[in-house]
Design an enzyme around this catalytic site. Structure first.
Site, PDB file in Angstrom:
ATOM      1  N   CYS A 166       0.801  -1.219   0.000  1.00 25.59           N
ATOM      2  CA  CYS A 166       0.000   0.000   0.000  1.00 25.59           C
ATOM      3  C   CYS A 166       0.835   1.272   0.000  1.00 25.59           C
ATOM      4  O   CYS A 166       0.276   2.373  -0.044  1.00 25.59           O
ATOM      5  CB  CYS A 166      -0.948  -0.006   1.191  1.00 25.59           C
ATOM      6  SG  CYS A 166      -1.953  -1.497   1.258  1.00 25.59           S
ATOM      7  N   HIS A 306      -2.794   8.059   5.968  1.00 25.84           N
ATOM      8  CA  HIS A 306      -3.010   6.745   5.363  1.00 25.84           C
ATOM      9  C   HIS A 306      -4.417   6.278   5.732  1.00 25.84           C
ATOM     10  O   HIS A 306      -5.141   5.785   4.877  1.00 25.84           O
ATOM     11  CB  HIS A 306      -1.946   5.770   5.856  1.00 25.84           C
ATOM     12  CG  HIS A 306      -1.983   4.441   5.184  1.00 25.84           C
ATOM     13  ND1 HIS A 306      -1.909   4.297   3.814  1.00 25.84           N
ATOM     14  CD2 HIS A 306      -2.098   3.175   5.685  1.00 25.84           C
ATOM     15  CE1 HIS A 306      -1.963   3.017   3.490  1.00 25.84           C
ATOM     16  NE2 HIS A 306      -2.088   2.311   4.620  1.00 25.84           N
ATOM     17  N   GLU A 317      -1.135   5.135  13.418  1.00 30.61           N
ATOM     18  CA  GLU A 317      -0.811   6.330  12.644  1.00 30.61           C
ATOM     19  C   GLU A 317      -0.997   7.587  13.484  1.00 30.61           C
ATOM     20  O   GLU A 317      -0.207   8.532  13.388  1.00 30.61           O
ATOM     21  CB  GLU A 317      -1.657   6.426  11.376  1.00 30.61           C
ATOM     22  CG  GLU A 317      -1.246   7.627  10.518  1.00 30.61           C
ATOM     23  CD  GLU A 317      -1.912   7.686   9.163  1.00 30.61           C
ATOM     24  OE1 GLU A 317      -1.457   8.478   8.316  1.00 30.61           O
ATOM     25  OE2 GLU A 317      -2.897   6.937   8.944  1.00 30.61           O
ATOM     26  N   LYS A 338      -9.551   8.100   2.101  1.00 29.03           N
ATOM     27  CA  LYS A 338     -10.021   6.720   1.925  1.00 29.03           C
ATOM     28  C   LYS A 338     -11.453   6.562   2.444  1.00 29.03           C
ATOM     29  O   LYS A 338     -12.124   5.584   2.089  1.00 29.03           O
ATOM     30  CB  LYS A 338      -9.092   5.749   2.644  1.00 29.03           C
ATOM     31  CG  LYS A 338      -7.732   5.550   1.981  1.00 29.03           C
ATOM     32  CD  LYS A 338      -6.906   4.516   2.720  1.00 29.03           C
ATOM     33  CE  LYS A 338      -5.543   4.291   2.082  1.00 29.03           C
ATOM     34  NZ  LYS A 338      -4.627   5.433   2.276  1.00 29.03           N
ATOM     35  N   HIS A 343      -9.806   1.974  -0.074  1.00 31.07           N
ATOM     36  CA  HIS A 343      -8.351   1.802  -0.054  1.00 31.07           C
ATOM     37  C   HIS A 343      -7.892   1.186  -1.371  1.00 31.07           C
ATOM     38  O   HIS A 343      -8.174   0.023  -1.655  1.00 31.07           O
ATOM     39  CB  HIS A 343      -7.974   0.912   1.126  1.00 31.07           C
ATOM     40  CG  HIS A 343      -6.509   0.810   1.383  1.00 31.07           C
ATOM     41  ND1 HIS A 343      -5.554   1.445   0.613  1.00 31.07           N
ATOM     42  CD2 HIS A 343      -5.811   0.124   2.339  1.00 31.07           C
ATOM     43  CE1 HIS A 343      -4.358   1.167   1.082  1.00 31.07           C
ATOM     44  NE2 HIS A 343      -4.490   0.372   2.131  1.00 31.07           N
ATOM     45  N   PHE A 402       1.673  -3.349   3.951  1.00 29.68           N
ATOM     46  CA  PHE A 402       2.036  -4.676   4.452  1.00 29.68           C
ATOM     47  C   PHE A 402       3.529  -4.912   4.201  1.00 29.68           C
ATOM     48  O   PHE A 402       4.075  -4.508   3.170  1.00 29.68           O
ATOM     49  CB  PHE A 402       1.240  -5.760   3.721  1.00 29.68           C
ATOM     50  CG  PHE A 402      -0.177  -5.930   4.207  1.00 29.68           C
ATOM     51  CD1 PHE A 402      -0.720  -5.130   5.191  1.00 29.68           C
ATOM     52  CD2 PHE A 402      -0.982  -6.923   3.660  1.00 29.68           C
ATOM     53  CE1 PHE A 402      -2.016  -5.311   5.637  1.00 29.68           C
ATOM     54  CE2 PHE A 402      -2.288  -7.112   4.086  1.00 29.68           C
ATOM     55  CZ  PHE A 402      -2.807  -6.311   5.067  1.00 29.68           C
TER      56      PHE A 402
END
Length: 415
Positions: A166, A306, A317, A338, A343, A402
């Site tokens: 991502c 994010h 975050e 998002k 996403h 990830f």
């Protein structure tokens, strides 16, 4: 050496998103808090635990891509090439034999041609190896959005593809920024593209308990930083930018949107999916971007988070932002687009960079929609539900993936 680095500016934008298939429509969606989430229509999802997504609607390549070529391209590549063509047209940059070797392409993708993999695996199992398409490999490999963009536009400069989950789209922009700073190219076409709303993609993320399962209330499923968040909503699309050295842009009289001034990239080295505790890796990426851009926390006017709407990501975050920006974090508007687009995995950094640039140009802070219940662990200003009119000189964009990949990009209004 550091004193001789070229300044890097943004001259073109392209966007294919669940809330608009042009930059103009995407901007309108951001301003209005448009929700791009709906029932899955790309395949029969009736047996899936998650039956909704943020799909790109009304995507028509007629007159943009050759029909014969389009049949041989995976959906993620189509998104990337069309967004890149939009960005080049927006920039007014002409690519020809005199400058092609100085113009490069880097488009990231976390997954690549997942639909092609699934479709051809079925052909293999049902009809045998002799019926598998000869285009299978070039359709599915993650670098093909880059390769096809370079072919379509005739760009012969530095070309690569980033696949850092991502964070891929943001890494692609950051790596392009570095090449331009060092004088290795005059212009770069960069961003991210993804099309993973497929049976295997949705089933895999569902099994990992990463997705929201609000099937009866899908419109409010993407709710970053909200106490009742339960997972992300998978999206698709592409965001592409044209970056140039300032000298090159000025020489051709290009309109400049903003400047790229900082790039921080780190790895958690912690877990295959979970972020490091307290957002340590993310905080370091933010601090690196600030250092790279010669910025202080007080300089930051907006953070495009994010913000995936997963419990661990949003909490960590928030910790990362507070650690990196200190007391200033309480005063900065922070939002997750998002909440509107879902996403986009490797494509998210691309469309979110476009959102940051639009934020600077149009004095707009996009909202975090579906925010209704504050989380004590997420205690910053997330711009709930409605956009704000507010001028921003410096904007940060966070992307975490990830594998522990963390990226922060810093953009600044041209002065």
């Amino acid at each position: 050496m550091m004193e001789n680095l070229h300044r890097v500016v943004i001259t073109g934008l392209g966007a294919i998103t669940p809330i608009g298939n042009t930059v103009k429509d995407y901007l309108l969606g951001l301003e209005s808090g448009l929700n791009g989430v709906g029932p899955i229509t790309l395949f029969d999802a009736s047996k899936h635990a998650c039956r909704f997504a943020a799909e790109v609607s009304n995507f028509d390549t007629t007159g943009i891509l050759e029909p014969k070529e389009s049949k041989r391209w995976d959906r993620f590549s189509k998104f990337g090439v069309v967004a890149a063509k939009q960005a080049i047209a927006d920039s007014g940059l002409t690519i020809n034999e005199t400058n092609a070797s100085r113009i490069g392409v880097i488009i990231g993708s976390g997954v690549g041609g997942l639909l092609t993999m699934e479709t051809q695996a079925q052909v293999l199992n049902i009809k045998g190896p002799g019926r598998v398409s000869p285009f299978t490999v070039p359709m599915m490999i993650p670098n093909m959005a880059t390769g096809l963009t370079a072919i379509a536009l005739g760009a012969k400069g530095p070309s690569s593809a980033v696949s850092t989950a991502c964070a891929a789209g943001s890494n692609a922009i950051g790596d392009s920024f570095r090449l331009l700073q060092l004088g290795k190219a005059d212009a770069m076409i960069c961003g991210g593209a993804e099309a993973s709303i497929t049976p295997l993609g949705v089933a895999g993320f569902s099994s990992a308990k990463a997705l929201s399962f609000r099937n009866e209330d899908h419109c409010s499923a993407s709710r970053p930083f909200d106490a009742d968040r339960d997972g992300f909503v998978i999206g698709e699309g592409s965001g592409v930018l044209v970056l140039e050295t300032l000298e090159h842009a000025q020489k051709r009289g290009a309109e400049i949107y903003a400047e790229v001034i900082g790039y921080g990239a780190t790895c958690d080295a912690h877990h295959i999916t979970a972020p490091s505790p307290e957002g340590i890796g993310g905080a370091k990426a933010i601090k690196e971007a600030l250092l790279d851009g010669k910025l202080n926390p007080e300089d930051v006017d907006y953070v495009n988070a994010h913000g995936t709407s997963t419990p661990a990501n949003d909490r960590n975050e928030t910790s990362a932002i507070k650690s990196a920006l200190g007391d200033r974090s309480k005063q900065i508007p922070i939002s997750s687009t998002k909440s509107m687009t879902g996403h986009l995995l490797g494509g998210s950094g691309g469309i979110e960079a476009v959102a940051c640039v639009l934020s600077i140009k149009h004095a707009l802070i996009p909202p975090t929609i579906n925010y209704s219940k504050p989380d004590p662990d997420c205690d910053l200003d997330y711009v709930p539900n409605n956009a704000r009119n507010s001028k921003s000189n410096v904007v940060l964009s966070n992307s975490f993936g990830f594998g522990g990949h963390n990226v922060c990009l810093a953009f600044r209004k041209m002065t």
